[in-house]
Design a protein around this motif. Structure first.
Motif, mmCIF file in Angstrom:
data_model
loop_
_atom_site.group_PDB
_atom_site.id
_atom_site.type_symbol
_atom_site.label_atom_id
_atom_site.label_comp_id
_atom_site.label_asym_id
_atom_site.label_seq_id
_atom_site.Cartn_x
_atom_site.Cartn_y
_atom_site.Cartn_z
ATOM 1 N N ASN A 180 0.810 -1.209 0.000
ATOM 2 C CA ASN A 180 0.000 0.000 0.000
ATOM 3 C C ASN A 180 0.842 1.256 0.000
ATOM 4 O O ASN A 180 0.736 2.086 -0.883
ATOM 5 N N ALA A 181 1.651 1.415 1.008
ATOM 6 C CA ALA A 181 2.479 2.612 1.138
ATOM 7 C C ALA A 181 3.836 2.203 1.683
ATOM 8 O O ALA A 181 3.939 1.243 2.446
ATOM 9 N N PRO A 182 4.897 2.930 1.300
ATOM 10 C CA PRO A 182 6.212 2.587 1.842
ATOM 11 C C PRO A 182 6.258 2.807 3.345
ATOM 12 O O PRO A 182 5.677 3.759 3.860
ATOM 13 N N ALA A 183 6.920 1.896 4.037
ATOM 14 C CA ALA A 183 7.011 1.972 5.495
ATOM 15 C C ALA A 183 7.924 3.123 5.903
ATOM 16 O O ALA A 183 8.859 3.469 5.190
ATOM 17 N N LYS A 184 7.669 3.718 7.071
ATOM 18 C CA LYS A 184 8.566 4.737 7.614
ATOM 19 C C LYS A 184 9.751 4.011 8.212
ATOM 20 O O LYS A 184 9.604 3.186 9.108
ATOM 21 N N LEU A 185 10.928 4.301 7.717
ATOM 22 C CA LEU A 185 12.132 3.625 8.174
ATOM 23 C C LEU A 185 12.944 4.539 9.076
ATOM 24 O O LEU A 185 12.834 5.759 9.006
ATOM 25 N N HIS A 186 13.778 3.955 9.911
ATOM 26 C CA HIS A 186 14.618 4.742 10.809
ATOM 27 C C HIS A 186 15.912 5.183 10.127
ATOM 28 O O HIS A 186 16.723 5.863 10.737
ATOM 29 N N LEU A 187 16.105 4.795 8.860
ATOM 30 C CA LEU A 187 17.313 5.137 8.106
ATOM 31 C C LEU A 187 16.970 5.992 6.894
ATOM 32 O O LEU A 187 15.870 5.914 6.368
ATOM 33 N N ARG A 188 17.958 6.768 6.467
ATOM 34 C CA ARG A 188 17.872 7.496 5.204
ATOM 35 C C ARG A 188 19.217 7.378 4.526
ATOM 36 O O ARG A 188 20.235 7.174 5.191
ATOM 37 N N SER A 189 19.241 7.525 3.200
ATOM 38 C CA SER A 189 20.543 7.494 2.529
ATOM 39 C C SER A 189 21.340 8.720 2.964
ATOM 40 O O SER A 189 20.791 9.799 3.115
ATOM 41 N N GLY A 190 22.624 8.508 3.201
ATOM 42 C CA GLY A 190 23.481 9.574 3.712
ATOM 43 C C GLY A 190 23.737 9.479 5.200
ATOM 44 O O GLY A 190 24.628 10.135 5.725
ATOM 45 N N ASP A 191 22.950 8.660 5.922
ATOM 46 C CA ASP A 191 23.152 8.468 7.358
ATOM 47 C C ASP A 191 24.425 7.663 7.616
ATOM 48 O O ASP A 191 24.759 6.756 6.851
ATOM 49 N N THR A 192 25.105 7.964 8.708
ATOM 50 C CA THR A 192 26.209 7.136 9.166
ATOM 51 C C THR A 192 25.613 6.080 10.090
ATOM 52 O O THR A 192 24.893 6.422 11.024
ATOM 53 N N VAL A 193 25.891 4.815 9.792
ATOM 54 C CA VAL A 193 25.290 3.722 10.555
ATOM 55 C C VAL A 193 26.365 2.760 11.044
ATOM 56 O O VAL A 193 27.474 2.721 10.519
ATOM 57 N N LYS A 194 25.991 1.973 12.055
ATOM 58 C CA LYS A 194 26.859 0.918 12.569
ATOM 59 C C LYS A 194 26.112 -0.401 12.443
ATOM 60 O O LYS A 194 24.916 -0.475 12.726
ATOM 61 N N VAL A 195 26.823 -1.443 12.016
ATOM 62 C CA VAL A 195 26.235 -2.778 11.887
ATOM 63 C C VAL A 195 26.232 -3.413 13.271
ATOM 64 O O VAL A 195 27.272 -3.496 13.920
ATOM 65 N N ILE A 196 25.056 -3.837 13.751
ATOM 66 C CA ILE A 196 24.949 -4.366 15.112
ATOM 67 C C ILE A 196 24.884 -5.888 15.164
ATOM 68 O O ILE A 196 24.984 -6.461 16.240
ATOM 69 N N SER A 197 24.717 -6.554 13.992
ATOM 70 C CA SER A 197 24.760 -8.015 13.986
ATOM 71 C C SER A 197 25.078 -8.518 12.594
ATOM 72 O O SER A 197 24.944 -7.797 11.617
ATOM 73 N N GLY A 198 25.518 -9.768 12.525
ATOM 74 C CA GLY A 198 25.867 -10.378 11.247
ATOM 75 C C GLY A 198 27.371 -10.456 11.069
ATOM 76 O O GLY A 198 28.148 -10.190 11.981
ATOM 77 N N ASN A 199 27.790 -10.826 9.850
ATOM 78 C CA ASN A 199 29.216 -10.993 9.554
ATOM 79 C C ASN A 199 29.993 -9.696 9.661
ATOM 80 O O ASN A 199 31.177 -9.712 9.988
#
Length: 113
Positions: A7-26
């Motif tokens: 129906n509509a795109p979900a509101k996400l906590h990220l945007r392109s250009g944000d600095t992020v840290k990977v909290i799980s996975g390889n």
């Protein structure tokens, strides 16, 4: 039960250009800047993180073919925005700024992102 993405795109906590840290996975613990967000798949590509090898077939422009290193996508649940004040990963919220517009803020420090 229908998924929200039809129906509509979900509101996400990220945007392109944000600095992020990977909290799980390889790639746990690595940080980078979000290059692209795939809203329908809930995934993001982060600069220099989750590198994959892609074999490119020979063609007219590239008769030799090649092996390229590219960023693979990561599910957004495995990423957290980095607080610009402290440099630590933080959850985000939304609240009104001085001009009465909704803006994201870091829950740890309370600063606007």
């Amino acid at each position: 039960m229908e998924s929200k993405s039809k129906n509509a795109p979900a509101k996400l906590h990220l945007r392109s250009g944000d600095t992020v840290k990977v909290i799980s996975g390889n790639a746990k613990g690595e940080t980078g800047v979000v290059k692209k967000i795939l809203v329908d798949k809930l995934r993001a590509t982060v600069e220099g993180v989750n590198m994959i090898t892609k074999h490119v077939k020979p063609n007219a422009q590239n008769p030799q073919g090649s092996i390229e290193k590219l960023e693979g996508s990561i599910h957004i649940s495995n990423l957290q925005v980095v607080d610009p004040k402290t440099g630590e990963p933080t959850r985000t919220g939304r609240k009104l700024n001085d001009k009465g517009k909704l803006q994201r803020f870091a829950k740890k420090s309370g600063n606007f992102i």
